[in-house]
Write a protein that holds these residues in place. Structure first.
Motif, mmCIF file in Angstrom:
data_model
loop_
_atom_site.group_PDB
_atom_site.id
_atom_site.type_symbol
_atom_site.label_atom_id
_atom_site.label_comp_id
_atom_site.label_asym_id
_atom_site.label_seq_id
_atom_site.Cartn_x
_atom_site.Cartn_y
_atom_site.Cartn_z
ATOM 1 N N LYS A 1 18.160 -21.135 -21.309
ATOM 2 C CA LYS A 1 16.791 -20.636 -21.368
ATOM 3 C C LYS A 1 15.903 -21.516 -20.504
ATOM 4 C CE LYS A 1 17.327 -18.742 -25.935
ATOM 5 N NZ LYS A 1 16.827 -18.686 -27.296
ATOM 6 N N TYR A 2 14.888 -20.890 -19.909
ATOM 7 C CA TYR A 2 13.954 -21.614 -19.046
ATOM 8 C C TYR A 2 12.524 -21.314 -19.452
ATOM 9 C CZ TYR A 2 17.939 -22.444 -16.021
ATOM 10 O OH TYR A 2 19.149 -22.836 -15.530
ATOM 11 N N GLN A 3 11.657 -22.269 -19.179
ATOM 12 C CA GLN A 3 10.241 -22.137 -19.507
ATOM 13 C C GLN A 3 9.421 -22.636 -18.331
ATOM 14 O OE1 GLN A 3 9.177 -23.875 -23.290
ATOM 15 N NE2 GLN A 3 7.367 -24.791 -22.404
ATOM 16 N N LYS A 4 8.315 -21.991 -18.069
ATOM 17 C CA LYS A 4 7.428 -22.473 -17.016
ATOM 18 C C LYS A 4 6.924 -23.858 -17.398
ATOM 19 C CE LYS A 4 5.714 -18.092 -15.286
ATOM 20 N NZ LYS A 4 4.539 -17.256 -15.048
ATOM 21 N N ILE A 5 6.999 -24.765 -16.472
ATOM 22 C CA ILE A 5 6.590 -26.139 -16.742
ATOM 23 C C ILE A 5 5.110 -26.340 -16.408
ATOM 24 C CG2 ILE A 5 6.916 -28.549 -16.053
ATOM 25 C CD1 ILE A 5 9.865 -27.780 -15.478
ATOM 26 N N LYS A 6 4.713 -25.861 -15.263
ATOM 27 C CA LYS A 6 3.374 -26.099 -14.753
ATOM 28 C C LYS A 6 2.454 -24.934 -15.115
ATOM 29 C CE LYS A 6 1.146 -26.807 -10.305
ATOM 30 N NZ LYS A 6 1.353 -26.864 -8.867
ATOM 31 N N LYS A 7 1.338 -25.263 -15.753
ATOM 32 C CA LYS A 7 0.344 -24.232 -16.028
ATOM 33 C C LYS A 7 -0.464 -24.009 -14.756
ATOM 34 C CE LYS A 7 -0.295 -24.544 -20.940
ATOM 35 N NZ LYS A 7 -1.263 -24.552 -22.023
ATOM 36 N N VAL A 8 -0.588 -22.769 -14.382
ATOM 37 C CA VAL A 8 -1.319 -22.414 -13.175
ATOM 38 C C VAL A 8 -2.518 -21.569 -13.576
ATOM 39 C CG1 VAL A 8 -1.181 -21.173 -10.995
ATOM 40 C CG2 VAL A 8 0.803 -22.434 -11.821
ATOM 41 N N THR A 9 -3.686 -21.942 -13.068
ATOM 42 C CA THR A 9 -4.889 -21.161 -13.324
ATOM 43 C C THR A 9 -5.036 -20.135 -12.208
ATOM 44 O OG1 THR A 9 -5.916 -23.064 -14.395
ATOM 45 C CG2 THR A 9 -7.381 -21.299 -13.684
ATOM 46 N N ILE A 10 -5.302 -18.894 -12.589
ATOM 47 C CA ILE A 10 -5.427 -17.820 -11.614
ATOM 48 C C ILE A 10 -6.779 -17.134 -11.768
ATOM 49 C CG2 ILE A 10 -2.941 -17.371 -11.515
ATOM 50 C CD1 ILE A 10 -3.548 -14.912 -13.352
ATOM 51 N N ASP A 11 -7.180 -16.395 -10.748
ATOM 52 C CA ASP A 11 -8.352 -15.534 -10.827
ATOM 53 C C ASP A 11 -7.858 -14.119 -11.063
ATOM 54 O OD1 ASP A 11 -10.379 -17.438 -10.312
ATOM 55 O OD2 ASP A 11 -9.982 -17.334 -8.161
ATOM 56 N N ALA A 12 -8.445 -13.455 -12.052
ATOM 57 C CA ALA A 12 -8.041 -12.085 -12.365
ATOM 58 C C ALA A 12 -9.208 -11.351 -12.995
ATOM 59 C CB ALA A 12 -6.846 -12.086 -13.318
ATOM 60 N N ILE A 13 -9.140 -10.028 -12.904
ATOM 61 C CA ILE A 13 -10.146 -9.190 -13.551
ATOM 62 C C ILE A 13 -9.439 -7.975 -14.127
ATOM 63 C CG2 ILE A 13 -10.716 -7.922 -11.438
ATOM 64 C CD1 ILE A 13 -13.681 -7.987 -12.457
ATOM 65 N N GLN A 14 -9.852 -7.596 -15.332
ATOM 66 C CA GLN A 14 -9.284 -6.403 -15.951
ATOM 67 C C GLN A 14 -10.124 -5.194 -15.538
ATOM 68 O OE1 GLN A 14 -9.312 -6.068 -20.282
ATOM 69 N NE2 GLN A 14 -7.367 -4.984 -20.196
ATOM 70 N N ILE A 15 -9.445 -4.120 -15.165
ATOM 71 C CA ILE A 15 -10.136 -2.898 -14.766
ATOM 72 C C ILE A 15 -10.579 -2.166 -16.029
ATOM 73 C CG2 ILE A 15 -9.942 -0.703 -13.553
ATOM 74 C CD1 ILE A 15 -7.571 -2.002 -11.998
ATOM 75 N N GLN A 16 -11.886 -1.955 -16.128
ATOM 76 C CA GLN A 16 -12.465 -1.210 -17.237
ATOM 77 C C GLN A 16 -13.518 -0.269 -16.666
ATOM 78 O OE1 GLN A 16 -13.985 -4.483 -19.535
ATOM 79 N NE2 GLN A 16 -12.059 -4.760 -20.622
ATOM 80 N N SER A 17 -13.803 0.796 -17.366
ATOM 81 C CA SER A 17 -14.780 1.772 -16.873
ATOM 82 C C SER A 17 -16.138 1.136 -16.591
ATOM 83 C CB SER A 17 -14.959 2.911 -17.879
ATOM 84 O OG SER A 17 -13.765 3.617 -18.040
#
Length: 91
Positions: free
Chosen positions: A2-18
């Motif tokens: 089993k593997y797990q992400k080691i490094k937390k990465v901050t991303i820019d994102a937006i959820q599409i809503q009406s």
């Protein structure tokens, strides 16, 4: 194994809503829509989705999906998958 992400990465994102379509437009580098365009565009997005030029070609996104911005470009991630992988960062 089993593997797990080691490094937390901050991303820019937006959820599409009406109600945030103009924010989505600005997020992807487009101009906000005027009132007439907004009403027409909302109906189209709700029925047909919106197409985003992503890293690996054009991808269809729907209400509830997220658009992720990276240094390389954009990607579309389904809402439930995104929410299982990321948590909101308090600024």
């Amino acid at each position: 194994m089993k593997y797990q992400k080691i490094k937390k990465v901050t991303i820019d994102a937006i959820q599409i809503q009406s109600q945030n379509i103009n924010e989505v437009m600005v997020f992807v580098g487009s101009e906000p829509l005027n009132a007439e365009e907004f009403d027409k565009f909302i109906d189209e997005i709700e029925s047909k989705g919106i197409y985003v030029q992503a890293l690996d070609g054009t991808k269809k996104a729907s209400i509830g999906d997220y658009i992720v911005k990276t240094e390389e470009g954009y990607n579309v991630v389904k809402g439930t998958l995104f929410e299982s992988m990321y948590e909101k960062v308090l600024e």
